[in-house]
Design an enzyme around this catalytic site. Structure first.
Site, PDB file in Angstrom:
ATOM      1  N   LYS A 209       0.843  -1.199   0.000  1.00  0.00           N
ATOM      2  CA  LYS A 209       0.000   0.000   0.000  1.00  0.00           C
ATOM      3  C   LYS A 209       0.882   1.255   0.000  1.00  0.00           C
ATOM      4  O   LYS A 209       0.684   2.162  -0.790  1.00  0.00           O
ATOM      5  CB  LYS A 209      -0.908  -0.050   1.234  1.00  0.00           C
ATOM      6  CG  LYS A 209      -1.820   1.131   1.388  1.00  0.00           C
ATOM      7  CD  LYS A 209      -2.800   0.897   2.533  1.00  0.00           C
ATOM      8  CE  LYS A 209      -3.517   2.190   2.898  1.00  0.00           C
ATOM      9  NZ  LYS A 209      -4.482   2.004   3.982  1.00  0.00           N
ATOM     10  N   GLU A 215      10.548  -4.590   4.651  1.00  0.00           N
ATOM     11  CA  GLU A 215      10.703  -5.990   4.246  1.00  0.00           C
ATOM     12  C   GLU A 215      10.334  -6.190   2.770  1.00  0.00           C
ATOM     13  O   GLU A 215      11.044  -6.836   2.007  1.00  0.00           O
ATOM     14  CB  GLU A 215       9.788  -6.903   5.087  1.00  0.00           C
ATOM     15  CG  GLU A 215      10.104  -6.931   6.561  1.00  0.00           C
ATOM     16  CD  GLU A 215       9.270  -5.951   7.358  1.00  0.00           C
ATOM     17  OE1 GLU A 215       9.082  -4.800   6.893  1.00  0.00           O
ATOM     18  OE2 GLU A 215       8.813  -6.322   8.449  1.00  0.00           O
ATOM     19  N   GLY A 270      -4.981  -2.062   5.237  1.00  0.00           N
ATOM     20  CA  GLY A 270      -4.154  -3.186   4.778  1.00  0.00           C
ATOM     21  C   GLY A 270      -4.830  -4.535   4.969  1.00  0.00           C
ATOM     22  O   GLY A 270      -4.950  -5.340   4.037  1.00  0.00           O
ATOM     23  N   ARG A 271      -5.323  -4.775   6.185  1.00  0.00           N
ATOM     24  CA  ARG A 271      -5.904  -6.105   6.473  1.00  0.00           C
ATOM     25  C   ARG A 271      -7.300  -6.285   5.854  1.00  0.00           C
ATOM     26  O   ARG A 271      -7.902  -7.347   5.999  1.00  0.00           O
ATOM     27  CB  ARG A 271      -5.927  -6.343   7.979  1.00  0.00           C
ATOM     28  CG  ARG A 271      -6.652  -5.286   8.777  1.00  0.00           C
ATOM     29  CD  ARG A 271      -6.342  -5.396  10.260  1.00  0.00           C
ATOM     30  NE  ARG A 271      -6.799  -4.258  11.029  1.00  0.00           N
ATOM     31  CZ  ARG A 271      -6.133  -3.120  11.171  1.00  0.00           C
ATOM     32  NH1 ARG A 271      -4.985  -2.955  10.559  1.00  0.00           N
ATOM     33  NH2 ARG A 271      -6.598  -2.139  11.911  1.00  0.00           N
ATOM     34  N   GLU A 356      -5.192  -7.262  15.004  1.00  0.00           N
ATOM     35  CA  GLU A 356      -4.685  -5.939  14.642  1.00  0.00           C
ATOM     36  C   GLU A 356      -5.816  -4.913  14.735  1.00  0.00           C
ATOM     37  O   GLU A 356      -5.576  -3.751  15.016  1.00  0.00           O
ATOM     38  CB  GLU A 356      -4.120  -5.977  13.212  1.00  0.00           C
ATOM     39  CG  GLU A 356      -2.893  -5.091  13.036  1.00  0.00           C
ATOM     40  CD  GLU A 356      -2.214  -5.312  11.700  1.00  0.00           C
ATOM     41  OE1 GLU A 356      -1.143  -5.923  11.686  1.00  0.00           O
ATOM     42  OE2 GLU A 356      -2.751  -4.856  10.682  1.00  0.00           O
ATOM     43  N   HIS A 387      -5.517 -34.183  17.422  1.00  0.00           N
ATOM     44  CA  HIS A 387      -4.448 -35.070  17.896  1.00  0.00           C
ATOM     45  C   HIS A 387      -3.324 -34.269  18.532  1.00  0.00           C
ATOM     46  O   HIS A 387      -2.216 -34.786  18.709  1.00  0.00           O
ATOM     47  CB  HIS A 387      -3.921 -35.904  16.730  1.00  0.00           C
ATOM     48  CG  HIS A 387      -5.002 -36.749  16.132  1.00  0.00           C
ATOM     49  ND1 HIS A 387      -5.218 -38.065  16.507  1.00  0.00           N
ATOM     50  CD2 HIS A 387      -5.975 -36.446  15.241  1.00  0.00           C
ATOM     51  CE1 HIS A 387      -6.260 -38.530  15.841  1.00  0.00           C
ATOM     52  NE2 HIS A 387      -6.734 -37.573  15.074  1.00  0.00           N
ATOM     53  N   LYS A 515       7.807  -0.634  12.838  1.00  0.00           N
ATOM     54  CA  LYS A 515       8.492  -0.278  11.585  1.00  0.00           C
ATOM     55  C   LYS A 515       9.544   0.798  11.869  1.00  0.00           C
ATOM     56  O   LYS A 515      10.670   0.733  11.375  1.00  0.00           O
ATOM     57  CB  LYS A 515       7.487   0.246  10.538  1.00  0.00           C
ATOM     58  CG  LYS A 515       6.556  -0.822   9.955  1.00  0.00           C
ATOM     59  CD  LYS A 515       5.638  -0.269   8.851  1.00  0.00           C
ATOM     60  CE  LYS A 515       4.686  -1.312   8.297  1.00  0.00           C
ATOM     61  NZ  LYS A 515       3.856  -0.876   7.181  1.00  0.00           N
TER      62      LYS A 515
HETATM   63  C1  G6Q Z   1      -2.607  -3.963   7.969  1.00  0.00           C
HETATM   64  C2  G6Q Z   1      -1.358  -3.442   8.459  1.00  0.00           C
HETATM   65  C3  G6Q Z   1      -0.119  -4.130   7.947  1.00  0.00           C
HETATM   66  C4  G6Q Z   1       0.240  -3.766   6.514  1.00  0.00           C
HETATM   67  C5  G6Q Z   1       1.671  -4.222   6.255  1.00  0.00           C
HETATM   68  C6  G6Q Z   1       2.108  -3.953   4.831  1.00  0.00           C
HETATM   69  O1  G6Q Z   1      -3.696  -3.539   8.230  1.00  0.00           O
HETATM   70  O2  G6Q Z   1      -1.309  -2.078   8.271  1.00  0.00           O
HETATM   71  O3  G6Q Z   1      -0.217  -5.523   8.052  1.00  0.00           O
HETATM   72  O4  G6Q Z   1      -0.645  -4.343   5.617  1.00  0.00           O
HETATM   73  O5  G6Q Z   1       2.525  -3.591   7.151  1.00  0.00           O
HETATM   74  O6  G6Q Z   1       2.030  -2.612   4.510  1.00  0.00           O
HETATM   75  P1  G6Q Z   1       2.201  -2.132   3.022  1.00  0.00           P
HETATM   76  O7  G6Q Z   1       1.117  -2.688   2.208  1.00  0.00           O
HETATM   77  O8  G6Q Z   1       2.155  -0.618   3.078  1.00  0.00           O
HETATM   78  O9  G6Q Z   1       3.538  -2.626   2.551  1.00  0.00           O
END
Ligand code: G6Q
Length: 547
Positions: A209, A215, A270-271, A356, A387, A515
């Site tokens: 996003k 990463e 994001g989620r 989250e 199990h 971050k």
């Molecule tokens: C989701 C969070 C988090 C995010 C990641 C990736 O709601 O904000 O999981 O999706 O940190 O972020 P980017 O899409 O900006 O790389």
């Protein structure tokens, strides 16, 4: 009274009082008293799913009081605010409009005076065009070979959603295509993935996003270097790297052609983003028709959530039951047990969605909260879990409510397997509910011919207290459409709980904080002198790593 006083509010106090009368009531007695209990406490969404919530520690009165709590929290008004684009993400001043991404009715959704639907439709059309081109072979790699491998590079919300959907929908995948997901910055994740693929037939989808996540950016740059090492031609990049982002400028700087960028918007968390162009990997792997079926399934659940009275509203009921156990029975964790191997990744996905969103300690009035909010979400598919960790659920000291989720038909028919799977699923929820009393254990042992001595020593260990609550969710088949409905249902469940707990479910300051800190420590790792700007533990570990 402000919502800060949630635990002193009329609906809460009534539930508190009711809890003291019901906490020792056994579900097996409730079932014995009322043969209609299943009919009474189950909801069917035609051609979508069945929720059986009769195996919960509830009576008619409990549900009336819980629904009163939902009304006191103005759930319906908040829901309408969300769907109409009000900026309910108050700490980031944003609308929360993942629902608009699957608005199959095409009704306008206005943000800052503008209808967002035309842009949504334009991006969907772009995704269709592009995925169709990849499938037909109109889009080829730099040397004319067809794309056979998709590698999604993203993390968190830019990984878990598309990863879950692609894994669970394997049975619907396009022929001849493979999808990989690289998220961890541990080099192992990328290196092990690259071992099995060829650059000339691979398409990397850089999903971020912000296009700043450390990463993802590092993984994307390393993938780019690997590609260039093998291919040696910069101009080949644009055939093999596309981006999904809200940050067009940074994606351009990375070297991605603007024509190969798939946009989304800051009002998609994001989620909650798998419904946006973050779903590009889904459309590529499954085909656009299946991606659209996923959106349709979610839309149907949105309609159900918006139009059904609270008492019959699946996500609302599930949310209320979660609050009932979390806040009144002090149940701090919640199990997700899919009886479907395809749904192996569902617990991971829901972990992020729920934890989250509702892992918060400050309420919407900016005050510290003194009641419990989000639970720990965890789980694994049955029957494997049976199990392993189910023992603690059966006989441990904690109360852990759980959802059991299963398709009636399997996508892979081998004689007897589905019946065995289903009987295990039901056996567990029945056992959790009924338990086994000491008298039943003794009778059973006597029948088996055990001696008095053995009975005395062993019987107490064979007692199951029971009264462990579960929901059962059944649907005909695990298709893109039912998966869409299921995921949207959990989104709305989390939303309702966030409203009741008076928190903002749509920010994630904890993630942002991590971050920033990682960036600072990375700088310290490049210094030659011993570091002293952290606590003694962190300083010591940094120096140890460097040495
Ligand atoms: C989701 C969070 C988090 C995010 C990641 C990736 O709601 O904000 O999981 O999706 O940190 O972020 P980017 O899409 O900006 O790389």
């Amino acid at each position: 009274m402000t919502m800060t006083d949630l635990t002193q509010s009329p609906a809460w106090l009534k539930l508190q009082e009711h809890y003291s009368t019901i906490k020792d009531v056994q579900m097996r007695e409730l079932f014995a008293e009322d043969p209609q209990r299943f009919n009474k406490f189950s909801i069917t969404m035609p051609e979508t799913l069945l929720l059986d919530y009769s195996k919960n520690r509830i009576t008619d009165e409990t549900m009336t009081l819980l629904c009163a709590l939902a009304r006191q929290s103005n759930i319906e008004q908040w829901r309408d605010k969300m769907f109409s684009g009000k900026a309910i993400n108050i700490t980031e001043h944003r609308s929360v409009l993942h629902n608009a991404l699957r608005n199959c009715a095409d009704t306008p959704v206005i943000v800052d005076g503008q209808d967002v639907m035309p842009n949504i439709k334009a991006v969907l059309a772009h995704i269709r065009r592009f995925s169709d081109q990849v499938h037909s072979g109109e889009w080829r790699g730099y040397n004319g070979k067809k794309i056979t491998t998709i590698v999604n590079i993203g993390i968190g919300g830019s990984d878990l959603g598309p990863h879950l959907v692609c894994e669970s929908m394997k049975a619907f995948a396009q022929e001849g295509l493979k999808a990989h997901f690289v998220s961890n910055v541990d080099a192992t994740h990328l290196v092990e993935t690259l071992k099995n693929i060829e650059p000339e037939t691979t398409l990397f989808v850089i999903a971020s996003k912000t296009f700043t996540t450390q990463e993802t950016m590092l993984n994307a740059h390393s993938a780019r270097s690997w590609f260039l090492e093998q291919v040696g031609d910069e101009s080949a990049i644009e055939k093999h790297f596309v981006a999904v982002t809200t940050n067009i400028e940074l994606a351009k700087e990375f070297g991605i052609n603007e024509a190969n960028m798939f946009e989304f918007w800051d009002w998609v968390g994001g989620r909650y983003s798998l419904w946006s162009s973050i779903g590009l990997s889904i459309a590529l792997y499954l085909g656009m028709d299946h991606f659209e079926a996923l959106l349709e399934g979610a839309y149907e659940m949105d309609q159900h959530f918006q139009k059904t009275p609270l008492e019959e509203n699946i996500p609302v009921i599930m949310a209320l039951l979660g609050v009932w156990y979390n806040n009144f029975f002090d149940a701090k964790s919640y199990g997700i047990m899919p009886y479907s191997q395809y749904l192996d990744r569902l617990p991971d996905y829901l972990q992020q969605l729920d934890m989250e969103s509702n892992g918060k300690t400050t309420d919407r009035n900016n005050k510290r909260i003194h009641y419990s909010t989000g639970a720990v979400i965890w789980g694994k598919p049955g029957t494997n879990g049976q199990h392993a960790f189910f023992q603690l659920l059966h006989q441990g000291t904690q109360l852990i409510p759980a959802d059991f989720i299963m398709p009636i038909e399997s996508e892979n028919s081998l004689e007897e397997h589905q019946e065995v799977l289903f009987s295990n699923c039901l056996a567990q929820t029945e056992a959790f509910m009924k338990g086994k009393t000491i008298d039943e254990v003794i009778a059973e042992m006597k029948q088996q011919g055990c001696t008095e001595e053995t009975i005395e020593a062993i019987a107490p260990h064979k007692v199951f207290e029971g009264n462990k609550p579960t929901n059962t969710l059944l649907f005909q088949r695990l298709t893109p459409k039912t998966l869409g409905s299921l995921l949207a249902m959990y989104e709305h469940k989390v939303f309702v709980q966030g409203i009741i707990w008076n928190i903002n479910s749509f920010d994630q300051w904890g993630v942002e904080y991590g971050k920033v800190l990682a960036g600072q420590i990375l700088q310290d790792l490049s210094k030659t002198d011993p570091v002293n700007n952290h606590d003694a533990s962190t300083n010591g570990l940094i120096d140890f790593f460097k040495s």
